[in-house]
Scaffold this active site. Structure first.
Site, PDB file in Angstrom:
ATOM      1  N   GLY A  46       0.845  -1.188   0.000  1.00 51.64           N
ATOM      2  CA  GLY A  46       0.000   0.000   0.000  1.00 51.64           C
ATOM      3  C   GLY A  46       0.880   1.237   0.000  1.00 51.64           C
ATOM      4  N   GLN A  48       2.518   2.963   2.523  1.00 52.39           N
ATOM      5  CA  GLN A  48       3.796   2.822   3.223  1.00 52.39           C
ATOM      6  C   GLN A  48       4.656   1.754   2.559  1.00 52.39           C
ATOM      7  OE1 GLN A  48       5.448   4.398   5.565  1.00 52.39           O
ATOM      8  NE2 GLN A  48       3.901   5.820   6.312  1.00 52.39           N
ATOM      9  N   GLN A 110      -4.608  -6.786  10.084  1.00 51.60           N
ATOM     10  CA  GLN A 110      -4.121  -7.982   9.402  1.00 51.60           C
ATOM     11  C   GLN A 110      -2.843  -8.536  10.026  1.00 51.60           C
ATOM     12  OE1 GLN A 110      -3.749  -7.287   5.171  1.00 51.60           O
ATOM     13  NE2 GLN A 110      -5.716  -6.237   5.043  1.00 51.60           N
ATOM     14  N   HIS A 132       4.528   0.175  12.815  1.00 51.95           N
ATOM     15  CA  HIS A 132       3.639   0.531  13.924  1.00 51.95           C
ATOM     16  C   HIS A 132       3.591  -0.676  14.842  1.00 51.95           C
ATOM     17  CE1 HIS A 132       0.589   2.394  16.275  1.00 51.95           C
ATOM     18  NE2 HIS A 132      -0.439   1.713  15.807  1.00 51.95           N
ATOM     19  N   GLU A 221      -3.424  10.601  17.118  1.00 57.39           N
ATOM     20  CA  GLU A 221      -4.335  10.458  15.980  1.00 57.39           C
ATOM     21  C   GLU A 221      -5.802  10.516  16.408  1.00 57.39           C
ATOM     22  OE1 GLU A 221      -2.694   6.885  14.483  1.00 57.39           O
ATOM     23  OE2 GLU A 221      -3.933   5.532  15.686  1.00 57.39           O
TER      24      GLU A 221
END
EC number: 1.1.1.86
Length: 494
Positions: A46, A48, A110, A132, A221
């Site tokens: 994706g 990143q 996931q 992360h 966030e």
């Protein structure tokens, strides 16, 4: 699996939360050399995954992509992203056993499935990388003891990672080694080489921990970075429309105003952002922000408490197991808000007009940054981490709203960030709507004060300036911005 953070004793928790050291550039003199000649396999392609991979390849690393067989057979977007950019693409079974470093850049929800699938295929002594640490910290993933586990977490969306690299720079990056998985003592060498390969060392790397990255990232966030911008956009638009301001103008003031206002924040902190206002407007914005801080402090603290305890994570993972019912419902509701559907306009708004007519927006930014920073540092997260996860990232998120409103913000951020954003905004929006917005008018959102003089009481202005400039986020911000000497300017005003 047990929440890893909750298995630590208090001393260990505080130690991990307090890990954050700005690394000297001399620590990266060998740049990406430690990984040259080794095979890097990225799982996931994706934003990143693709952009980190492009940077790593351009830095001389051997990079390929492992995808699920179905993604290859059906030529899904991840397959096209990798193939169209000339990368080798193969199945897990084909590429993972060859890898010296497997980098897991799939979405958070996931991670457990991906890691449980790839771990048996990894050769002894290999390394597993994350950008992360949610899977390790919140889900408590148990990883084979012969594997080294590292993290390189760029503090911006993937597209920015690539753009900054292409201009010879990079983005600030947190790096960490999982203390339970560094059997050969090479974790920091791997993490530093990976960070250098993405260009992060040129903007500044922070030696952190998985725990500090996760807890501060979730807090930022959910609150100031996404939740406050969403709630602020919704209630400010409603207010302007109710007061008869043209819908096109009101929408544009908000959509591009967050970006313009936080551009000033990026270069000079809250002090410079507030200095862009006239003296009367600055005092008004200060007073509004103080009211907002008093009103919203309990909500910010609740989010921090729920993140530290693991309550937030368990709630979100329950929604994962329920096919994202809440997430998808909240996403649909956001798409129906009046702000998201305001009519396009060709009205011109100058850069200064965004400040003059967006005094309340400036107040919301100041209040939100300071509240998030204060909640984090009161919980044991040190100033450097709190700064990066509040003030520093805010212009990057505001830029996504400028592109395609709240929809774009929620598409670009992770599902984890999106879920937390809705949790916050769903409470903040009615709170502001009922307890704050009735007392404000178009003088602070939509039309400006219309003052004919810049004159104010000297003592009042001095006191306001001292309060703004002496907040801890301003001290650490000035220090950290000094390391970032080549920041890219973004376009403002739409």
């Amino acid at each position: 699996m047990a929440n890893y953070f909750n298995t630590l004793n208090l001393r260990e928790q505080l130690d991990q939360l307090g890990r954050c050291r700005f690394m000297d550039r001399e620590e990266f003199v060998s740049e990406a050399d430690y990984l040259k000649g080794k095979k890097v396999v990225i799982v996931g392609c994706g934003a990143q995954g693709l952009n980190q991979g492009l940077n790593m390849r351009d830095s001389g690393l051997d990079v390929s992509y492992a995808l699920r067989q179905a993604a290859i057979d059906e030529q899904r977007q991840s397959f096209k992203n990798a193939k169209d950019n000339g990368f080798e693409v193969g199945s897990y079974e084909t590429l993972i056993p060859q890898a010296d470093l497997v980098v897991n850049l799939t979405p958070d929800k996931q991670h457990t499935n991906v890691v449980e699938t790839v771990m048996p295929l990894m050769k002894e002594g290999a390394a597993l990388g994350y950008s992360h640490g949610f899977n390790v910290v919140e889900e408590g993933m148990q990883i084979r003891k012969d594997l080294t586990v590292v993290m390189v977490a760029p503090k911006c969306p993937g597209t920015e990672v690539r753009e900054e690299y292409k201009r010879g720079f990079g983005v600030p990056t947190l790096i960490a080694v999982h203390p339970e998985n560094d059997p050969k003592g090479e974790g920091w060498d791997i993490a530093k080489a990976w960070a250098a390969a993405t260009g992060g060392h040129r903007a500044g790397c922070l030696e952190s921990s998985f725990v500090a990255e996760v807890k501060s990232d979730l807090m930022g966030e959910q609150t100031i970075l996404c939740g406050m911008l969403q709630a602020g956009s919704i209630v400010c638009y409603e207010k302007m429309i109710a007061e008869g301001i043209d819908p096109g103008y009101a929408g544009k003031l908000l959509q591009y105003g967050w970006e313009t206002i936080t551009e000033a924040l990026k270069f000079g902190g809250i002090t410079h952002m507030m200095d862009r206002l006239s003296n009367p407007a600055k005092i008004k914005a200060f007073e509004l922000s103080e009211e907002l801080k008093d009103l919203m402090r309990p909500l910010y603290n609740k989010h921090m408490d729920d993140i530290i305890s693991g309550h937030f994570s368990s709630t979100m993972m329950a929604d994962w197991a329920n096919d994202d019912k809440n997430l998808l419902g909240w996403r649909a509701e956001t798409g129906e808000t009046a702000f998201e559907n305001y009519p396009e306009t060709d009205v011109e708004i100058s850069e200064q007009e965004y400040f003059d007519n967006g005094i309340l927006m400036v107040a919301m930014v100041r209040a939100g940054v300071e509240l998030a920073f204060e909640a984090m540092t009161a919980s044991g997260i040190i100033d450097e981490s709190a700064y990066y996860e509040s003030l520093h990232e805010l212009p990057l998120i505001a830029n996504t709203i400028a592109r395609k409103r709240l929809y774009e913000m929620n598409v670009v951020i992770s599902d984890t960030a999106e879920y937390g954003n809705y949790l916050f905004a769903n409470v903040a929006t009615p709170l502001l709507r009922e307890k704050f917005m009735p007392s404000v008018g178009t003088d602070v959102i939509g039309k400006g004060l219309g003052e004919t003089s810049n004159q104010v009481d000297n003592a009042t202005l001095i006191a306001v300036n001292e309060t703004i400039r002496n907040h801890p986020v301003e001290y650490i911000g000035e220090e950290l911005r000094g390391y970032m000497t080549d920041m890219k300017r973004i376009a403002v005003g739409g």
